[in-house]
Design an enzyme around this catalytic site. Structure first.
Site, mmCIF file in Angstrom:
data_model
loop_
_atom_site.group_PDB
_atom_site.id
_atom_site.type_symbol
_atom_site.label_atom_id
_atom_site.label_comp_id
_atom_site.label_asym_id
_atom_site.label_seq_id
_atom_site.Cartn_x
_atom_site.Cartn_y
_atom_site.Cartn_z
ATOM 1 N N VAL A 65 0.909 -1.209 -0.061
ATOM 2 C CA VAL A 65 -0.122 0.023 -0.015
ATOM 3 C C VAL A 65 0.681 1.307 0.179
ATOM 4 O O VAL A 65 0.249 2.376 -0.263
ATOM 5 C CB VAL A 65 -0.981 0.123 1.346
ATOM 6 N N ASN A 90 -7.346 -0.830 5.484
ATOM 7 C CA ASN A 90 -7.173 -1.521 6.674
ATOM 8 C C ASN A 90 -5.868 -2.143 6.941
ATOM 9 O O ASN A 90 -5.268 -2.015 8.102
ATOM 10 C CB ASN A 90 -7.974 -2.825 6.879
ATOM 11 N N SER A 143 -7.745 3.745 15.093
ATOM 12 C CA SER A 143 -7.499 3.040 16.024
ATOM 13 C C SER A 143 -7.932 3.825 17.312
ATOM 14 O O SER A 143 -7.977 4.939 17.270
ATOM 15 C CB SER A 143 -5.809 2.801 16.197
ATOM 16 N N TYR A 156 2.688 5.476 16.011
ATOM 17 C CA TYR A 156 1.695 4.739 15.857
ATOM 18 C C TYR A 156 0.261 5.656 15.936
ATOM 19 O O TYR A 156 -0.655 5.626 15.038
ATOM 20 C CB TYR A 156 1.366 3.158 16.324
ATOM 21 N N ALA A 157 0.322 6.324 17.157
ATOM 22 C CA ALA A 157 -0.680 7.113 17.614
ATOM 23 C C ALA A 157 -0.878 8.366 16.655
ATOM 24 O O ALA A 157 -2.128 8.582 16.147
ATOM 25 C CB ALA A 157 -0.640 7.490 19.120
ATOM 26 N N LYS A 160 -2.521 7.111 13.513
ATOM 27 C CA LYS A 160 -4.379 6.750 13.547
ATOM 28 C C LYS A 160 -4.857 7.794 13.744
ATOM 29 O O LYS A 160 -6.047 8.098 13.228
ATOM 30 C CB LYS A 160 -4.208 5.784 14.621
HETATM 31 P P1 NAD Z 1 -2.319 -7.952 11.399
HETATM 32 O O1 NAD Z 1 -0.836 -7.762 11.517
HETATM 33 O O2 NAD Z 1 -2.990 -9.200 11.722
HETATM 34 O O3 NAD Z 1 -2.793 -7.582 9.795
HETATM 35 C C1 NAD Z 1 -2.285 -6.405 9.280
HETATM 36 C C2 NAD Z 1 -2.075 -6.795 7.713
HETATM 37 O O4 NAD Z 1 -1.506 -5.721 6.986
HETATM 38 C C3 NAD Z 1 -1.093 -7.925 7.515
HETATM 39 O O5 NAD Z 1 -1.602 -8.784 6.715
HETATM 40 C C4 NAD Z 1 -0.090 -7.264 6.687
HETATM 41 O O6 NAD Z 1 0.772 -8.207 5.922
HETATM 42 C C5 NAD Z 1 -0.592 -6.132 5.970
HETATM 43 N N1 NAD Z 1 0.327 -5.110 5.663
HETATM 44 C C6 NAD Z 1 1.408 -4.601 6.392
HETATM 45 N N2 NAD Z 1 1.985 -3.899 5.750
HETATM 46 C C7 NAD Z 1 1.399 -3.537 4.424
HETATM 47 C C8 NAD Z 1 1.817 -3.102 3.200
HETATM 48 N N3 NAD Z 1 2.742 -2.211 3.130
HETATM 49 N N4 NAD Z 1 0.809 -3.227 2.290
HETATM 50 C C9 NAD Z 1 -0.228 -4.022 2.364
HETATM 51 N N5 NAD Z 1 -0.539 -4.701 3.371
HETATM 52 C C10 NAD Z 1 0.312 -4.609 4.673
HETATM 53 O O7 NAD Z 1 -3.258 -6.601 12.211
HETATM 54 P P2 NAD Z 1 -4.530 -6.432 12.622
HETATM 55 O O8 NAD Z 1 -4.830 -6.032 14.087
HETATM 56 O O9 NAD Z 1 -5.592 -6.972 11.854
HETATM 57 O O10 NAD Z 1 -4.516 -4.823 12.053
HETATM 58 C C11 NAD Z 1 -5.468 -4.274 11.030
HETATM 59 C C12 NAD Z 1 -5.588 -2.850 11.102
HETATM 60 O O11 NAD Z 1 -6.160 -2.776 12.379
HETATM 61 C C13 NAD Z 1 -4.267 -1.951 11.143
HETATM 62 O O12 NAD Z 1 -4.466 -0.731 10.506
HETATM 63 C C14 NAD Z 1 -4.139 -1.809 12.527
HETATM 64 O O13 NAD Z 1 -3.305 -0.864 12.917
HETATM 65 C C15 NAD Z 1 -5.494 -1.556 13.093
HETATM 66 N N6 NAD Z 1 -5.833 -1.760 14.706
HETATM 67 C C16 NAD Z 1 -5.461 -2.931 15.241
HETATM 68 C C17 NAD Z 1 -5.621 -3.262 16.481
HETATM 69 C C18 NAD Z 1 -5.291 -4.348 17.296
HETATM 70 O O14 NAD Z 1 -5.393 -4.245 18.363
HETATM 71 N N7 NAD Z 1 -5.061 -5.526 16.781
HETATM 72 C C19 NAD Z 1 -6.191 -2.118 17.341
HETATM 73 C C20 NAD Z 1 -6.506 -0.700 16.557
HETATM 74 C C21 NAD Z 1 -6.319 -0.959 15.249
#
Ligand code: NAD
Length: 255
Positions: A65, A90, A143, A156-157, A160
């Site tokens: 991305v 996402n 987030s 990160y914050a 987001k």
């Molecule tokens: P995850 O690590 O399971 O999934 C993230 C996915 O993003 C992975 O499949 C990864 O390969 C992909 N990714 C990373 N860099 C990429 C790139 N350059 N191009 C394309 N894909 C890429 O994590 P998750 O928890 O499912 O996170 C999904 C979203 O939710 C993220 O934006 C994360 O910041 C947000 N989020 C997660 C949480 C949590 O507690 N898990 C809380 C708040 C927000």
């Protein structure tokens, strides 16, 4: 079947929240494109959907991305093949926890590249199609960290919070074209991103218990629960919801 005759493009579709969102959209009838830098993981998402006997279909695409041209090409190819109704930006990453001044510039740039520029690139690619069509919507994964901050996760914050306010800004631009844009703001959710962070602790079980105790519901979220919020925002159930930051945090911010 809220997503019959609907095409959904999900970035970060190989894992966690993105994978569960892809599965949920497909269960409700959508044609899903799961895009991820992890090509094998994205292909596995598509396979899981194909094998699960749901109404929708899925395909996968390898996509970084941070590469604006590649994102545009992938979205254009989706439009050409299926049309496009919902863009879910996402994909996201976190960085090593630590004081702001100790976050390496490499880590900062990596996190900004994926979390901020990645969302920008996805919107930039999808918006011309949605505007021309006069319908559709965007859901960006921000987030809780972007709403209330997250000490020791400053980059990160930062990204987001940016995603949340960026999403409100484009909602203001897009409403007149019949296009909605919303952000989902999850609290800690049980995905590889959080599991990896917990594993870094000396006592991962104790770290998990301590984390869970900070939530009103005394647990962290499941990726299916965030997928539920994402599909709600993308559906006609949310037809009058735009420019919203939907906090899904098990009551963390209520305590
Ligand atoms: P995850 O690590 O399971 O999934 C993230 C996915 O993003 C992975 O499949 C990864 O390969 C992909 N990714 C990373 N860099 C990429 C790139 N350059 N191009 C394309 N894909 C890429 O994590 P998750 O928890 O499912 O996170 C999904 C979203 O939710 C993220 O934006 C994360 O910041 C947000 N989020 C997660 C949480 C949590 O507690 N898990 C809380 C708040 C927000």
């Amino acid at each position: 079947m809220r997503f019959d005759d609907t095409t959904v493009f999900v970035t970060g579709g190989a894992s966690g929240i993105g994978r569960e969102s892809a599965r949920r959209f497909a269960r409700e009838g959508a044609t899903v494109v799961a895009a991820d830098i992890d090509a094998d993981g994205a292909a596995e998402t598509a396979e899981q959907i194909a094998e699960s006997d749901v109404a929708g279909t899925a395909e996968s695409v390898e996509l970084d991305v941070t590469d604006a041209d590649a994102v545009r090409d992938a979205v254009d190819a989706t439009v050409e093949a299926h049309g496009l109704d919902v863009m879910v930006n996402n994909a996201g990453i976190s960085h090593t926890s630590g004081p702001m001044e100790e976050v390496s510039l490499t880590d900062r740039d990596r996190v900004f590249g994926v979390n901020a520029m990645g969302v920008w690139n996805g919107c930039r690619a999808a918006i011309p199609h949605l505007k021309e069509q006069g319908s559709g919507n965007i859901v960006n994964t921000a987030s809780l960290a972007g709403v209330i901050g997250q000490p020791w996760s400053s980059a990160y914050a930062f990204t987001k919070g940016g995603v949340a306010k960026f999403t409100r800004s484009i909602a203001g631009e897009l409403g007149r074209y019949g296009v909605r844009a919303n952000a989902v703001c999850p609290g800690f959710t049980d995905t590889p991103m959080v599991q990896g962070g917990l594993e870094d602790h000396e006592d991962p079980e104790a770290a998990r218990e301590s984390l869970e105790s900070q939530y009103a519901l005394k647990r962290i979220g499941e990726p299916e629960e965030i997928a539920g919020a994402i599909t709600f925002l993308a559906s006609d159930d949310a037809s009058f919801v735009t420019g919203h930051e939907l906090v899904v945090d098990g009551g963390y911010s209520a305590l």
